[in-house]
Design a protein around this motif. Structure first.
Motif, PDB file in Angstrom:
ATOM      1  N   ASN A  34       2.182 -12.142   5.533  1.00 62.44           N
ATOM      2  CA  ASN A  34       3.344 -11.457   6.004  1.00 62.44           C
ATOM      3  C   ASN A  34       2.864 -10.248   6.871  1.00 62.44           C
ATOM      4  O   ASN A  34       3.355 -10.090   8.132  1.00 62.44           O
ATOM      5  CB  ASN A  34       4.258 -11.006   5.072  1.00 62.44           C
ATOM      6  CG  ASN A  34       5.223 -12.001   4.635  1.00 62.44           C
ATOM      7  OD1 ASN A  34       5.332 -13.268   5.021  1.00 62.44           O
ATOM      8  ND2 ASN A  34       5.891 -11.792   3.252  1.00 62.44           N
ATOM      9  N   PHE A  35       1.697  -9.583   6.536  1.00 61.71           N
ATOM     10  CA  PHE A  35       1.217  -8.386   7.132  1.00 61.71           C
ATOM     11  C   PHE A  35       0.042  -8.368   7.853  1.00 61.71           C
ATOM     12  O   PHE A  35      -0.144  -7.964   8.858  1.00 61.71           O
ATOM     13  CB  PHE A  35       0.932  -7.118   5.974  1.00 61.71           C
ATOM     14  CG  PHE A  35       2.501  -6.911   5.690  1.00 61.71           C
ATOM     15  CD1 PHE A  35       3.169  -5.917   6.248  1.00 61.71           C
ATOM     16  CD2 PHE A  35       2.946  -7.103   4.300  1.00 61.71           C
ATOM     17  CE1 PHE A  35       4.150  -5.404   5.826  1.00 61.71           C
ATOM     18  CE2 PHE A  35       4.229  -6.820   3.790  1.00 61.71           C
ATOM     19  CZ  PHE A  35       5.052  -5.874   4.641  1.00 61.71           C
ATOM     20  N   PHE A  36      -0.591  -9.687   7.729  1.00 63.40           N
ATOM     21  CA  PHE A  36      -2.073  -9.822   8.373  1.00 63.40           C
ATOM     22  C   PHE A  36      -1.993 -10.912   9.170  1.00 63.40           C
ATOM     23  O   PHE A  36      -2.885 -11.358  10.031  1.00 63.40           O
ATOM     24  CB  PHE A  36      -3.360  -9.498   7.328  1.00 63.40           C
ATOM     25  CG  PHE A  36      -3.454  -8.481   6.924  1.00 63.40           C
ATOM     26  CD1 PHE A  36      -3.900  -7.340   7.634  1.00 63.40           C
ATOM     27  CD2 PHE A  36      -2.784  -8.108   5.640  1.00 63.40           C
ATOM     28  CE1 PHE A  36      -4.068  -5.838   7.012  1.00 63.40           C
ATOM     29  CE2 PHE A  36      -2.862  -6.719   5.044  1.00 63.40           C
ATOM     30  CZ  PHE A  36      -3.789  -5.669   5.565  1.00 63.40           C
TER      31      PHE A  36
ATOM     32  N   TYR B 137       3.020   2.533   2.407  1.00 64.53           N
ATOM     33  CA  TYR B 137       1.534   2.634   2.254  1.00 64.53           C
ATOM     34  C   TYR B 137       0.939   3.185   3.389  1.00 64.53           C
ATOM     35  O   TYR B 137      -0.153   3.785   3.357  1.00 64.53           O
ATOM     36  CB  TYR B 137       0.896   1.252   1.863  1.00 64.53           C
ATOM     37  CG  TYR B 137       1.061   0.709   0.335  1.00 64.53           C
ATOM     38  CD1 TYR B 137       1.850   1.681  -0.443  1.00 64.53           C
ATOM     39  CD2 TYR B 137       0.741  -0.265  -0.006  1.00 64.53           C
ATOM     40  CE1 TYR B 137       1.874   1.305  -1.847  1.00 64.53           C
ATOM     41  CE2 TYR B 137       0.851  -0.656  -1.350  1.00 64.53           C
ATOM     42  CZ  TYR B 137       1.497   0.204  -2.086  1.00 64.53           C
ATOM     43  OH  TYR B 137       1.769  -0.344  -3.480  1.00 64.53           O
ATOM     44  N   ASP B 138       1.333   3.279   4.603  1.00 65.67           N
ATOM     45  CA  ASP B 138       0.912   3.932   5.954  1.00 65.67           C
ATOM     46  C   ASP B 138       0.952   5.448   5.629  1.00 65.67           C
ATOM     47  O   ASP B 138      -0.080   6.147   5.943  1.00 65.67           O
ATOM     48  CB  ASP B 138       1.792   3.588   7.163  1.00 65.67           C
ATOM     49  CG  ASP B 138       1.604   2.233   7.589  1.00 65.67           C
ATOM     50  OD1 ASP B 138       0.706   1.442   7.422  1.00 65.67           O
ATOM     51  OD2 ASP B 138       2.601   1.538   8.033  1.00 65.67           O
ATOM     52  N   LEU B 139       2.041   5.871   4.805  1.00 67.02           N
ATOM     53  CA  LEU B 139       2.168   7.153   4.734  1.00 67.02           C
ATOM     54  C   LEU B 139       1.130   7.645   3.717  1.00 67.02           C
ATOM     55  O   LEU B 139       0.492   8.731   3.657  1.00 67.02           O
ATOM     56  CB  LEU B 139       3.713   7.787   4.026  1.00 67.02           C
ATOM     57  CG  LEU B 139       3.946   9.170   3.709  1.00 67.02           C
ATOM     58  CD1 LEU B 139       3.551  10.049   4.679  1.00 67.02           C
ATOM     59  CD2 LEU B 139       5.253   9.123   3.240  1.00 67.02           C
TER      60      LEU B 139
ATOM     61  N   PRO C 280      -8.359   1.779   7.074  1.00 60.15           N
ATOM     62  CA  PRO C 280      -7.022   1.488   7.828  1.00 60.15           C
ATOM     63  C   PRO C 280      -7.048   0.134   8.283  1.00 60.15           C
ATOM     64  O   PRO C 280      -5.939  -0.340   8.227  1.00 60.15           O
ATOM     65  CB  PRO C 280      -7.108   2.487   9.028  1.00 60.15           C
ATOM     66  CG  PRO C 280      -7.758   3.587   8.389  1.00 60.15           C
ATOM     67  CD  PRO C 280      -8.929   3.054   7.396  1.00 60.15           C
ATOM     68  N   ASN C 281      -8.220  -0.492   8.529  1.00 56.51           N
ATOM     69  CA  ASN C 281      -7.975  -1.830   9.289  1.00 56.51           C
ATOM     70  C   ASN C 281      -8.080  -2.994   8.460  1.00 56.51           C
ATOM     71  O   ASN C 281      -7.576  -4.138   8.705  1.00 56.51           O
ATOM     72  CB  ASN C 281      -9.497  -1.981   9.960  1.00 56.51           C
ATOM     73  CG  ASN C 281     -10.543  -1.870   8.983  1.00 56.51           C
ATOM     74  OD1 ASN C 281     -10.908  -1.190   8.050  1.00 56.51           O
ATOM     75  ND2 ASN C 281     -11.720  -2.981   9.145  1.00 56.51           N
TER      76      ASN C 281
ATOM     77  N   ARG D 103       2.473  -2.541   3.348  1.00 64.75           N
ATOM     78  CA  ARG D 103       2.657  -2.788   1.900  1.00 64.75           C
ATOM     79  C   ARG D 103       1.098  -3.272   1.123  1.00 64.75           C
ATOM     80  O   ARG D 103       1.331  -3.773   0.061  1.00 64.75           O
ATOM     81  CB  ARG D 103       3.571  -3.989   1.847  1.00 64.75           C
ATOM     82  CG  ARG D 103       4.945  -3.820   2.258  1.00 64.75           C
ATOM     83  CD  ARG D 103       5.674  -2.979   1.581  1.00 64.75           C
ATOM     84  NE  ARG D 103       7.095  -2.626   2.114  1.00 64.75           N
ATOM     85  CZ  ARG D 103       7.334  -1.583   2.556  1.00 64.75           C
ATOM     86  NH1 ARG D 103       6.810  -0.616   2.633  1.00 64.75           N
ATOM     87  NH2 ARG D 103       9.006  -1.435   2.947  1.00 64.75           N
ATOM     88  N   VAL D 104       0.042  -2.956   1.971  1.00 63.41           N
ATOM     89  CA  VAL D 104      -1.346  -3.309   1.311  1.00 63.41           C
ATOM     90  C   VAL D 104      -2.083  -2.002   1.832  1.00 63.41           C
ATOM     91  O   VAL D 104      -2.073  -1.545   2.820  1.00 63.41           O
ATOM     92  CB  VAL D 104      -1.862  -4.553   1.974  1.00 63.41           C
ATOM     93  CG1 VAL D 104      -3.350  -4.893   1.270  1.00 63.41           C
ATOM     94  CG2 VAL D 104      -0.969  -5.825   1.748  1.00 63.41           C
ATOM     95  N   LEU D 105      -3.012  -1.585   0.583  1.00 63.35           N
ATOM     96  CA  LEU D 105      -3.747  -0.669   0.804  1.00 63.35           C
ATOM     97  C   LEU D 105      -5.191  -0.698   0.097  1.00 63.35           C
ATOM     98  O   LEU D 105      -5.353  -1.161  -0.763  1.00 63.35           O
ATOM     99  CB  LEU D 105      -3.032   0.709   0.165  1.00 63.35           C
ATOM    100  CG  LEU D 105      -4.125   2.215   0.441  1.00 63.35           C
ATOM    101  CD1 LEU D 105      -3.889   2.678   1.715  1.00 63.35           C
ATOM    102  CD2 LEU D 105      -3.182   3.195  -0.397  1.00 63.35           C
ATOM    103  N   THR D 106      -6.238  -0.450   1.081  1.00 63.10           N
ATOM    104  CA  THR D 106      -7.476  -0.878   0.798  1.00 63.10           C
ATOM    105  C   THR D 106      -8.431   0.552   0.566  1.00 63.10           C
ATOM    106  O   THR D 106      -8.249   1.188   1.435  1.00 63.10           O
ATOM    107  CB  THR D 106      -8.281  -1.939   1.621  1.00 63.10           C
ATOM    108  OG1 THR D 106      -7.117  -3.035   1.725  1.00 63.10           O
ATOM    109  CG2 THR D 106      -9.734  -2.192   1.078  1.00 63.10           C
TER     110      THR D 106
END
Length: 444
Positions: free
Chosen positions: A109-111, A197-199, A224-225, A230-233
């Motif tokens: 959905n996000f990538f 998750y951006d915040l 960030p990349n 909704r996903v944080l690495t």
């Protein structure tokens, strides 16, 4: 660990889950009452245990804000019976994880790609799972990474979930309806932030950078990349959660060292940054045998307004308690007292809040405090029990205390609780303006 293949996301499906839980709780009460008739010595412990199990299992399936509220309540042992505290603490890092297909769906959905297409290695089985998301281990370019994946539908269900949690909290836990209402307003705002998750990425980088000078604290690098809404690495940090760490039987010196890191971390955030990592539960700290500690999860950050900071911390200075006009002014500013109070109510609440400030401010009244002193915490819990018996408090239709205090109080309760479990002796550093004139004279 058993995985979960789906999460109820529609309002109807989630409401149905709450209704099923309510029915189970009703059955538990019926069972308890029958046992009580047969055996009058039957205590409420079994009832609490059954209810805690049923409520936790239900909220675990729902994930999101409902489970987050349970986690928050578990941090304050003066609010809930022990059975709930023990069960709800599991939501800090041991909730049932999502199954692989749901994780892959989130990535697509996000990538537009599956996780194995983004990373060199990605463990589809979650390393741990909490209320809002779960963490997976991954590798890329030789780096070991932690990838936090948010549960589907969490952000969209916050408002409706809290509306359903409120009556459960009032009836099951005996909490004041007005207090719960005010509590949920502030919680809703913070939960909406936690699902962004951006915040969280921006705040994580900002606060990590601002606290990196504290020797012994370890912060991960964020990517960030490889992150999205909704996903944080981030880098994988090794270490133990508090209970596992204590099972390694660390020395008193190491406990004190980690306790000092916790105190210094929060002292700097509160008094220098005026914003604070307001989720101080054991799942967010990774403790190590060498006395260092990793800090993760900056999803819940409370920005402290100037008016609140000035009033709230003025109460910590012992001189304030001797200045009756000043303390009365602050009590009104912080909404401990309200203009509708009758003279008798004003006198009662003023006295109770002064007692509370003296008790909770004790660590600030000395240069070193032994948080392993169980007599101190026993007195705090005993005071909370006594407050619960005060008829004027139980019948009050007024929610007392500024909503800005909810997360600050929660932060200090969580900090005190962890320091108590560590049994740490800590140098309670603080700004000089929080010290009494007498103390300042002795220092000069």
């Amino acid at each position: 660990m058993k995985t979960q293949d789906s999460i109820p996301t529609s309002k109807v499906a989630r409401a149905t889950q709450f209704l099923k839980t309510g029915a189970k709780i009703g059955g538990n009460y019926l069972k308890y009452n029958v046992k009580k008739i047969i055996d009058p010595t039957t205590t409420r412990e079994e009832l609490h245990q059954d209810n805690a199990t049923d409520v936790y299992e239900s909220l675990s399936e729902l994930k999101g804000s409902a489970l987050k509220v349970a986690q928050m309540l578990s941090m304050d042992r003066s609010v809930l019976p022990r059975a709930y505290v023990d069960k709800f603490q599991m939501s800090q890092y041991s909730a049932p994880p999502l199954s692989g297909p749901l994780v892959v769906k989130t990535f697509r959905n996000f990538f537009g790609k599956a996780p194995h297409e983004l990373f060199d290695q990605f463990d589809i089985n979650a390393a741990n799972a909490a209320s809002i998301g779960q963490v997976h281990q991954a590798f890329k370019n030789g780096k070991k990474l932690a990838v936090k994946v948010q549960y589907p539908g969490v952000a969209d269900s916050i408002s409706s979930d809290l509306k359903m949690v409120k009556p459960m909290a009032v009836t099951l836990f005996g909490l004041n309806e007005k207090d719960v209402e005010r509590y949920t307003e502030e919680v809703e705002t913070k939960l909406l932030e936690e699902t962004d998750y951006d915040l969280e990425l921006r705040r994580s980088v900002e606060i990590s950078e601002a606290c990196k000078h504290i020797d012994g604290l370890i912060f991960p690098k964020y990517y960030p990349n490889l992150s999205a809404k909704r996903v944080l690495t981030m880098d994988w940090l090794d270490g133990f959660h508090l209970k596992d760490f204590l099972q390694t039987n660390p020395s008193q010196e190491v406990r004190n060292r980690i306790g000092q890191l916790l105190w210094d971390f929060y002292d700097h955030q509160v008094h220098s940054l005026r914003q604070v990592h307001a989720d101080p539960h054991p799942g967010n700290f990774l403790m190590r045998a060498d006395g260092t500690m990793g800090v993760i999860d900056f999803g819940c950050v409370k920005v402290i307004p100037d008016y609140f900071y000035d009033n709230y911390f003025t109460l910590i200075n012992p001189d304030t308690l001797d200045d009756d006009p000043l303390i009365e002014k602050i009590f009104y500013n912080l909404e401990f007292l309200v203009k509708e109070d009758k003279p008798s109510e004003k006198a009662l609440f003023k006295d109770l809040f002064k007692q509370m400030i003296v008790m909770l401010g004790k660590p600030f009244a000395v240069d070193e405090f032994d948080f392993g002193d169980h007599t101190y915490f026993d007195s705090v819990y005993a005071f909370a029990d006594e407050l619960a018996k005060v008829e004027e408090i139980r019948n009050s239709k007024v929610a007392r205390g500024s909503k800005d205090g909810l997360y600050i109080n929660r932060t200090y309760f969580g900090l005190y609780s962890m320091l108590n479990e560590l049994g740490a002796k800590v140098k309670t550093t603080r700004p000089d303006w929080l010290r009494s004139k007498k103390e300042m004279e002795l220092m000069s």
